[in-house]
Design a protein around this motif. Structure first.
Motif, mmCIF file in Angstrom:
data_model
loop_
_atom_site.group_PDB
_atom_site.id
_atom_site.type_symbol
_atom_site.label_atom_id
_atom_site.label_comp_id
_atom_site.label_asym_id
_atom_site.label_seq_id
_atom_site.Cartn_x
_atom_site.Cartn_y
_atom_site.Cartn_z
ATOM 1 N N GLY A 152 0.739 -1.136 0.004
ATOM 2 C CA GLY A 152 -0.092 -0.066 0.120
ATOM 3 C C GLY A 152 0.738 1.224 -0.068
ATOM 4 O O GLY A 152 2.047 1.195 0.151
ATOM 5 N N ALA A 153 0.196 2.255 -0.184
ATOM 6 C CA ALA A 153 1.086 3.854 -0.125
ATOM 7 C C ALA A 153 1.724 3.924 1.079
ATOM 8 O O ALA A 153 2.530 4.511 1.472
ATOM 9 C CB ALA A 153 -0.190 4.666 -0.518
ATOM 10 N N SER A 154 0.960 3.384 2.420
ATOM 11 C CA SER A 154 1.585 3.331 3.703
ATOM 12 C C SER A 154 3.032 2.697 3.614
ATOM 13 O O SER A 154 3.749 3.293 4.575
ATOM 14 C CB SER A 154 0.852 2.533 4.661
ATOM 15 N N PHE B 111 5.316 5.295 2.802
ATOM 16 C CA PHE B 111 5.684 6.699 3.845
ATOM 17 C C PHE B 111 7.109 6.221 4.363
ATOM 18 O O PHE B 111 7.654 7.061 4.818
ATOM 19 C CB PHE B 111 4.741 6.548 4.783
ATOM 20 N N TRP C 173 -2.982 11.926 5.700
ATOM 21 C CA TRP C 173 -1.989 10.909 5.097
ATOM 22 C C TRP C 173 -0.895 11.736 4.957
ATOM 23 O O TRP C 173 0.281 11.047 5.198
ATOM 24 C CB TRP C 173 -2.602 10.565 3.832
ATOM 25 N N THR D 277 -7.453 12.723 0.619
ATOM 26 C CA THR D 277 -8.679 11.856 0.523
ATOM 27 C C THR D 277 -9.748 12.268 1.497
ATOM 28 O O THR D 277 -10.786 12.306 1.138
ATOM 29 C CB THR D 277 -8.268 10.400 0.630
ATOM 30 N N ASP E 129 2.600 11.623 -3.221
ATOM 31 C CA ASP E 129 1.772 10.561 -2.984
ATOM 32 C C ASP E 129 0.310 11.218 -3.520
ATOM 33 O O ASP E 129 -0.313 12.097 -3.397
ATOM 34 C CB ASP E 129 1.432 10.450 -1.384
ATOM 35 N N SER F 136 -2.267 9.027 -4.222
ATOM 36 C CA SER F 136 -2.978 7.642 -4.223
ATOM 37 C C SER F 136 -4.415 7.994 -4.725
ATOM 38 O O SER F 136 -5.241 7.232 -5.136
ATOM 39 C CB SER F 136 -3.054 7.295 -2.599
ATOM 40 N N GLN G 218 -5.920 1.318 -5.311
ATOM 41 C CA GLN G 218 -7.485 1.206 -5.011
ATOM 42 C C GLN G 218 -8.725 2.135 -4.968
ATOM 43 O O GLN G 218 -9.414 2.047 -4.563
ATOM 44 C CB GLN G 218 -7.601 0.517 -3.452
ATOM 45 N N LYS G 219 -7.973 3.418 -5.521
ATOM 46 C CA LYS G 219 -9.070 4.558 -6.009
ATOM 47 C C LYS G 219 -9.493 4.758 -7.477
ATOM 48 O O LYS G 219 -10.377 4.712 -7.981
ATOM 49 C CB LYS G 219 -8.696 5.502 -5.222
HETATM 50 N N1 PMP Z 1 -2.250 8.209 1.020
HETATM 51 C C1 PMP Z 1 -3.669 8.840 0.496
HETATM 52 C C2 PMP Z 1 -3.529 10.009 -0.018
HETATM 53 C C3 PMP Z 1 -4.597 7.831 0.998
HETATM 54 O O1 PMP Z 1 -5.865 8.391 0.603
HETATM 55 C C4 PMP Z 1 -4.495 6.633 1.436
HETATM 56 C C5 PMP Z 1 -5.608 5.570 1.642
HETATM 57 N N2 PMP Z 1 -6.844 6.192 1.904
HETATM 58 C C6 PMP Z 1 -3.169 6.177 1.935
HETATM 59 C C7 PMP Z 1 -2.101 7.087 1.553
HETATM 60 C C8 PMP Z 1 -2.885 4.803 2.416
HETATM 61 O O2 PMP Z 1 -2.931 4.001 1.653
HETATM 62 P P1 PMP Z 1 -2.826 2.300 1.778
HETATM 63 O O3 PMP Z 1 -4.134 2.061 2.584
HETATM 64 O O4 PMP Z 1 -2.802 1.862 0.488
HETATM 65 O O5 PMP Z 1 -1.652 2.253 2.592
#
Ligand code: PMP
Length: 361
Positions: free
Chosen positions: A76-78, A81, A103, A152, A172, A174, A195-196
């Motif tokens: 994930g994007a996390s 980080f 985020w 988001t 980011d 995402s 996933q968006k």
């Molecule tokens: N960055 C942004 C801008 C997000 O909207 C989100 C998820 N809503 C995340 C990071 C985290 O993403 P992930 O659940 O894929 O780790």
């Protein structure tokens, strides 16, 4: 529900119906292999072709110069980080972060946890993240500047990216990747959970410029090093085969059905304009962010009371309009207008909103 509804979820989120139908069509037998895409080897020729076509399509859509590499990673994007600071910061280095929301703050926190020097170059926390800051105080010697292009949860988006005097932007994206064309040259690295706007959960897009790849620290565990993934074309370990395949279908839809990112942006602007107009034309709805920072992707607003908000959300769902509840940290309502959300969905929603005011306003 016996019928499909309009899906305004924030993520995982709506996928184009054409993509879902295509998945269904070829789910049992992928490209004449006699196996499902869920069952094939990531080392098979058919998957490698699908991966390479997906990368090629993304390069075309985003007009990526040759010195950018496209990676599909997990976590994930996390995970980005902490991967970003681990790959680029050594003792004594500084990175600039702009705090525009939940985020963005998390990204900054992870960099700090690793013991790195983080400079807060700008923030909109003073007014509950309701705007994109204009006065940004970049440090002179930052290794990179980290931004969140679309917030988001709060519903703000950078209308354009700030000039950093050549310091690479790490962004980011995402929740707004591929919602509009962007000039990629200032970006050293772009990352986005799929996933968006790009596909299903389980894969993260990373676009990295060669000079950043060259700068990656040595002696990192292989899985956290951008170099190991880049050297193996995202196949250092088993990639998320199904998720990458679906991203490929979504990109094909953007390119062939929509007609590319300029067309995608036009549609996204029209959807957002209609929804904001519906919000602005009734005193009843209260948009939460400053006009010039409004997001094309996540539209946040409140109603006069929490009870009315609850009724709004449940009555909307009864009308086939799902996912309009706000994030629990902000409350109220949030409507996500990602690429796969249609103009028709927005028309139905704004019709419902008018009707709701007439009855309850
Ligand atoms: N960055 C942004 C801008 C997000 O909207 C989100 C998820 N809503 C995340 C990071 C985290 O993403 P992930 O659940 O894929 O780790």
């Amino acid at each position: 529900m016996t019928e499909r509804i309009h899906n305004f979820n924030a993520g995982p989120a709506a996928l184009p119906i054409q993509v879902l139908e295509r998945i269904r069509e070829e789910l049992l037998n992928f490209q004449g292999t006699g196996m499902s895409v869920l069952e094939i080897s990531h080392r098979s020729a058919v998957f490698e072709r699908a991966l390479n076509e997906t990368v090629a399509r993304l390069r075309r859509l985003m007009r990526l110069p040759d010195d950018y590499q496209v990676l599909f990673l997990q976590g994930g994007a996390s995970t980005q980080f902490y991967m970003v600071p681990m790959n680029f910061l050594s003792a004594g280095d500084v990175a600039d972060y702009v705090d525009t929301g939940t985020w963005a703050a998390k990204a900054m926190k992870e960099a700090k946890l690793l013991g790195h020097q983080v400079h807060l170059a700008g923030s909109s926390e003073d007014r509950k993240y309701s705007y994109i800051p204009e006065n940004i105080n970049f440090s002179r010697d930052a290794v990179y500047v980290h931004l969140t292009s679309n917030n988001t949860i709060e519903g703000t988006q950078w209308p354009e990216f700030p000039s950093t005097g050549g310091v690479p932007l790490v962004v980011d994206m995402s929740s707004d990747a591929l919602c509009r064309p962007v000039e990629v040259k200032p970006f050293g690295l772009i990352y986005a959970g799929a996933q968006k706007n790009l596909g299903p959960a389980g894969v993260t897009l990373v676009i990295i410029r060669q000079d950043m790849l060259d700068r990656v620290k040595v002696n990192l565990p292989s899985m956290v090093s951008y170099q190991s993934h880049a050297a193996k074309n995202s196949m250092y370990n088993t990639p998320p085969v199904f998720a990458v395949y679906v991203v490929g279908l979504v990109l094909q839809w953007i390119e062939e059905t929509i007609g590319g990112l300029e067309a995608m942006e036009r549609i996204n602007r029209e959807k957002a304009a209609r929804l904001y107009e519906a919000l602005d034309s009734h005193n009843f709805y209260r948009p939460l962010v400053e006009k010039k920072s409004r997001s094309l992707m996540n539209v946040t607003f409140r109603l006069p009371t929490v009870d009315l908000e609850k009724e709004f959300v449940s009555e909307a769902l009864a009308e086939g309009l799902g996912g309009v509840k706000g994030h629990r940290s902000v409350g109220g309502c949030r409507v996500s207008l990602y690429n796969a959300v249609t103009l028709e969905a927005v028309r139905d929603l704004t019709g419902f909103m008018k009707e709701f005011v007439r009855r309850r306003g």
